[in-house]
Design an enzyme around this catalytic site. Structure first.
Site, short mmCIF file in Angstrom:
data_model
loop_
_atom_site.label_atom_id
_atom_site.label_comp_id
_atom_site.label_asym_id
_atom_site.label_seq_id
_atom_site.Cartn_x
_atom_site.Cartn_y
_atom_site.Cartn_z
N ASP A 1 -24.47 17.94 3.96
CA ASP A 1 -22.96 18.05 4.19
C ASP A 1 -22.80 19.26 4.84
O ASP A 1 -23.31 20.12 5.31
CB ASP A 1 -22.86 18.40 2.38
CG ASP A 1 -21.16 18.89 2.14
OD1 ASP A 1 -20.38 18.36 2.90
OD2 ASP A 1 -21.18 19.66 1.29
N ASP B 1 -19.25 21.34 4.62
CA ASP B 1 -18.57 22.84 3.71
C ASP B 1 -19.23 23.42 2.88
O ASP B 1 -19.89 22.72 1.70
CB ASP B 1 -17.20 22.13 3.42
CG ASP B 1 -16.29 21.64 4.58
OD1 ASP B 1 -16.31 22.33 5.57
OD2 ASP B 1 -15.32 20.70 4.36
N ASP C 1 -23.39 20.57 -1.81
CA ASP C 1 -23.02 21.64 -2.90
C ASP C 1 -22.25 21.05 -4.07
O ASP C 1 -22.06 21.66 -5.09
CB ASP C 1 -22.29 22.75 -2.06
CG ASP C 1 -21.00 22.29 -1.46
OD1 ASP C 1 -20.86 21.44 -0.86
OD2 ASP C 1 -19.80 22.98 -2.21
MG LIG Z 1 -19.44 20.68 0.70
#
Ligand SMILES: [Mg+2]
Length: 146
Positions: free
Chosen positions: A6, A8, A112
């Site tokens: 990922d 961000d 996350d």
């Molecule tokens: Mg993320």
């Protein structure tokens, strides 16, 4: 083995930049809606080195798998610009922008968030970045032994 990563808050410091922008200019409630926001994010500590270590390994094929911020049309371009600036053309060719992360086939997903973009439905193993088990890139690299 395919490893999806990922962007961000895994590769780039989205939350840090968002917090700073909100303090600087509280009238703009969604700093990520502003042009330039995604292109100018700072890499998280150890992120660039970790992607390069995965690339250099015999065992793993890293891809970037990021969901778009659909209300900001330039984010599609800016994510490509960010990857080019920080990781180079090899990873630009491995950049996938998808709102549904479970559609991609592979062994690992480092994210996350475990919900919101169908991360939990991903067919492989989900490494929850920022959790107690994988708090940072050192922990992820130790897991992959790269
Ligand atoms: Mg993320």
């Amino acid at each position: 083995m395919i490893v999806y990563i990922d962007m961000d808050d895994v590769l780039c410091d989205f939350s840090g930049a968002s917090k700073r922008e909100l303090e600087r200019n509280p009238s703009i409630k969604f700093p990520q809606s502003q042009y330039g926001f995604f292109a100018n994010l700072s890499p998280l500590i150890g992120a660039i080195e970790a992607v390069n270590a995965l690339l250099a390994s015999e065992q793993y094929e890293p891809y970037i798998l990021t969901a778009p911020s659909v209300k900001n049309p330039l984010c599609y371009t800016e994510k490509r610009v960010w990857v080019g600036n920080h990781l180079g053309m090899e990873m630009v060719n491995r950049l996938i922008i998808s709102p549904n992360k479970s559609l991609l086939k592979g062994e690992f997903l480092i994210d996350d968030n475990i919900t919101g973009r169908c991360q939990s439905e991903f067919e492989g193993e989900l490494l929850h970045f920022g959790s107690n088990k994988y708090p940072d890139w050192n922990a992820v690299r130790a897991y992959f032994q790269v």
